[in-house]
Design an enzyme around this catalytic site. Structure first.
Site, PDB file in Angstrom:
ATOM      1  N   TYR A  92       0.844  -1.199   0.000  1.00 47.25           N
ATOM      2  CA  TYR A  92       0.000   0.000   0.000  1.00 47.25           C
ATOM      3  C   TYR A  92       0.879   1.249   0.000  1.00 47.25           C
ATOM      4  CZ  TYR A  92      -2.827   3.770   1.922  1.00 47.25           C
ATOM      5  OH  TYR A  92      -3.425   4.981   2.136  1.00 47.25           O
TER       6      TYR A  92
HETATM    7  O1  LIG Z   1      -2.538   7.426   7.724  1.00 52.21           O
HETATM    8  C1  LIG Z   1      -2.170   6.503   7.074  1.00 52.21           C
HETATM    9  O2  LIG Z   1      -1.130   6.523   6.481  1.00 52.21           O
HETATM   10  C2  LIG Z   1      -3.024   5.286   6.975  1.00 52.21           C
HETATM   11  O3  LIG Z   1      -3.902   5.215   8.099  1.00 52.21           O
HETATM   12  C3  LIG Z   1      -4.631   4.015   8.190  1.00 52.21           C
HETATM   13  O4  LIG Z   1      -3.732   2.969   8.444  1.00 52.21           O
HETATM   14  P1  LIG Z   1      -3.386   2.631   9.939  1.00 52.21           P
HETATM   15  O5  LIG Z   1      -2.706   3.764  10.613  1.00 52.21           O
HETATM   16  O6  LIG Z   1      -2.671   1.327   9.947  1.00 52.21           O
HETATM   17  O7  LIG Z   1      -4.830   2.525  10.626  1.00 52.21           O
HETATM   18  P2  LIG Z   1      -5.596   1.286  11.276  1.00 52.21           P
HETATM   19  O8  LIG Z   1      -5.653   0.154  10.357  1.00 52.21           O
HETATM   20  O9  LIG Z   1      -6.873   1.812  11.773  1.00 52.21           O
HETATM   21  O10 LIG Z   1      -4.665   0.874  12.499  1.00 52.21           O
HETATM   22  C4  LIG Z   1      -4.493   1.769  13.580  1.00 52.21           C
HETATM   23  C5  LIG Z   1      -3.561   1.165  14.591  1.00 52.21           C
HETATM   24  O11 LIG Z   1      -4.185   0.038  15.196  1.00 52.21           O
HETATM   25  C6  LIG Z   1      -3.315  -1.093  15.144  1.00 52.21           C
HETATM   26  N1  LIG Z   1      -4.162  -2.300  15.022  1.00 52.21           N
HETATM   27  C7  LIG Z   1      -4.835  -2.551  13.904  1.00 52.21           C
HETATM   28  C8  LIG Z   1      -5.639  -3.658  13.786  1.00 52.21           C
HETATM   29  C9  LIG Z   1      -5.738  -4.538  14.851  1.00 52.21           C
HETATM   30  O12 LIG Z   1      -6.457  -5.572  14.791  1.00 52.21           O
HETATM   31  N2  LIG Z   1      -5.048  -4.248  15.978  1.00 52.21           N
HETATM   32  C10 LIG Z   1      -4.257  -3.148  16.096  1.00 52.21           C
HETATM   33  O13 LIG Z   1      -3.648  -2.938  17.167  1.00 52.21           O
HETATM   34  C11 LIG Z   1      -2.415  -0.839  13.959  1.00 52.21           C
HETATM   35  O14 LIG Z   1      -1.199  -1.525  14.096  1.00 52.21           O
HETATM   36  C12 LIG Z   1      -2.238   0.656  14.017  1.00 52.21           C
HETATM   37  O15 LIG Z   1      -1.213   0.979  14.873  1.00 52.21           O
HETATM   38  C13 LIG Z   1      -5.423   3.764   6.930  1.00 52.21           C
HETATM   39  O16 LIG Z   1      -6.004   2.485   6.953  1.00 52.21           O
HETATM   40  C14 LIG Z   1      -4.601   3.934   5.682  1.00 52.21           C
HETATM   41  O17 LIG Z   1      -5.448   3.855   4.554  1.00 52.21           O
HETATM   42  C15 LIG Z   1      -3.914   5.274   5.751  1.00 52.21           C
HETATM   43  O18 LIG Z   1      -3.167   5.571   4.636  1.00 52.21           O
END
Ligand SMILES: O=C(O)[C@H]1O[C@H](OP(=O)(O)OP(=O)(O)OC[C@H]2O[C@@H](n3ccc(=O)[nH]c3=O)[C@H](O)[C@@H]2O)[C@H](O)[C@@H](O)[C@@H]1O
Length: 436
Positions: free
Chosen positions: A247
């Site tokens: 991504y």
């Molecule tokens: O700002 C960005 O660059 C990105 O933000 C999000 O990606 P992400 O930060 O990974 O957001 P989430 O998927 O909501 O995860 C948030 C946090 O929760 C954590 N997480 C996620 C899923 C889970 O089951 N458990 C968990 O602890 C992840 O590791 C992360 O630290 C978006 O999904 C992306 O499309 C976007 O580009």
């Protein structure tokens, strides 16, 4: 034969003659009767068929009036063009005409409504794909319709459709938000990322570069381009050549593509690196959203931690702050310098972090949700999987502050409160669901 059988001849010799004569006569009469009833039947069937065809032509969708109604509402038809033009027309004389891709997405809906409200013309495009619940996208579309934003159903990979839209409307700006989002899903479906974030983006840039005059472009990059960068907070000057996920690699590819389109064709382009955007009408694939759902259902949630036992952290950014940043980027975008595919001079090329500047551990996100939902979460601490996730993000926003006047104003607790209020209203099926 029954007639012959019942006629008893007087003499046997005569019988043969009479029998054959009688047979011929009756056969002839029967044939005549048969032909006459057959022709009556054929004639009446023929009339019936004509009447049936006449009425079915009148009522069928292929009757001239209905046919024109249908073709008019299809892309290219006159009704469709009217809708497109009405939606794209600014209310204010100095208003923009903005083409918003991914308009029924989370950020797309908020940005489109905000633009329309302040008097700009907005035309949306969305392919309503099934990456997450399409009903949510359709409900966002209803919100957009109520605000006067028409969303054309189509894909950025459809060059003919893009061309048609640019033929019908002169767009001053393009807000490009259509993308295959989500860090973890890239391992399951890498092609969809290449298809949307690279191939689709190139199609859009091709159409923009050939437009005369060319629009200014603002588009969504991502904080994920910082990948394995360890310098904090992340500055636009830091290296972005170590993406941790496919991504992130496709978003980084987008940044390289816009550099070349700016350089060759004079397109004015601004990239916005969004940092984990959250809020009402958000994306169900994001952690804050499905944590809320699972906590309320009493289901377990997996909370990731790093190898040295720390919770992963994100610079969670509230949607209203992001919308302000998007509008400011459009407002400060300079005109493209080329036209019809030819560059006339150097054009603006910018990239900004749009974050909150205060990273919060995911464990803290969970405790805020527990407090707001008044339910204890069933947490399971898991090691950060090797699926492209990074350990933390933290935006340096001084550049956006200086040039866009960007100043995030919502902390995570306040933003989550608004999200939870929307979430409970929306999923309880109450009328609040319809309110913006
Ligand atoms: O700002 C960005 O660059 C990105 O933000 C999000 O990606 P992400 O930060 O990974 O957001 P989430 O998927 O909501 O995860 C948030 C946090 O929760 C954590 N997480 C996620 C899923 C889970 O089951 N458990 C968990 O602890 C992840 O590791 C992360 O630290 C978006 O999904 C992306 O499309 C976007 O580009």
């Amino acid at each position: 034969m029954s007639l012959l059988d019942t006629t008893r001849p007087s003499t046997p010799g005569k019988l043969k003659q009479e029998k054959s004569l009688l047979y011929l006569q009756t056969h002839h009469q029967r044939s005549l009767r048969l032909y006459s009833s057959l022709s009556k039947f054929a004639l009446s069937s023929f009339f019936f068929l004509i009447i049936f065809l006449f009425f079915s032509l009148l009522s069928s969708p292929s009757s001239p009036s209905n046919r024109s109604k249908i073709t008019n509402s299809l892309p290219g038809g006159s009704q469709w063009e009217k809708k497109v033009l009405k939606s794209a027309r600014p209310k204010l004389r100095a208003g923009f005409t903005v083409f918003v891709t991914g308009a029924a997405g989370f950020v797309g809906t908020h940005v489109s409504v905000a633009l329309k409200r302040r008097g700009d013309g907005v035309l949306g495009l969305d392919n309503f794909n099934h990456y997450y619940d399409v009903n949510l996208k359709r409900d966002r579309q209803k919100v957009l319709e109520r605000s006067g934003v028409f969303v054309v159903e189509g894909d950025i990979n459809d060059v003919k459709l893009l061309q048609k839209l640019f033929d019908v409307v002169y767009f001053t700006h393009v807000m490009h938000l259509a993308a295959q989002a989500g860090v973890r899903y890239a391992m399951q479906n890498p092609k969809s990322y290449v298809n949307s974030n690279i191939a689709g983006f190139v199609n859009l840039l091709e159409v923009c570069k050939s437009a005369d005059p060319q629009p200014a472009i603002v588009w969504a990059s991502s904080s994920s381009v910082y990948g394995l960068n360890k310098r904090v907070p992340f500055s636009e000057k830091d290296r972005t050549d170590q993406p941790a996920s496919l991504y992130a690699a496709t978003k980084k590819a987008g940044e390289a593509l816009v550099h070349s389109y700016n350089h060759i064709y004079g397109l004015s382009i601004t990239g916005l690196r969004f940092f984990t955007v959250y809020g009402p009408w958000g994306r169900p694939d994001m952690a804050y959203f499905f944590f809320t759902k699972n906590i309320l259902k009493g289901k377990e949630i997996g909370v990731y931690e790093t190898a040295d036992g720390k919770s992963v952290a994100r610079d969670f950014t509230y949607i209203d702050d992001i919308v302000k940043g998007c509008l400011a980027a459009l407002d400060t975008a300079k005109n493209s310098t080329g036209s019809g595919g030819k560059k006339r001079g150097p054009a603006q090329l910018r990239v900004f972090n749009l974050g909150n500047t205060s990273p919060v551990p995911v464990s803290k996100l969970v405790s805020i949700l527990e407090k707001l939902l008044k339910v204890k979460a069933k947490k399971k601490v898991l090691p950060l999987p090797r699926n492209g996730d990074v350990e933390f993000t933290h935006a340096n926003i001084s550049s956006a502050q200086r040039e866009l006047g960007y100043m995030p104003a919502t902390d995570l607790e306040t933003g989550l409160k608004k999200f939870v209020r929307w979430y409970t209203g929306y999923f309880s099926g109450s009328k609040k669901k319809k309110s913006w």
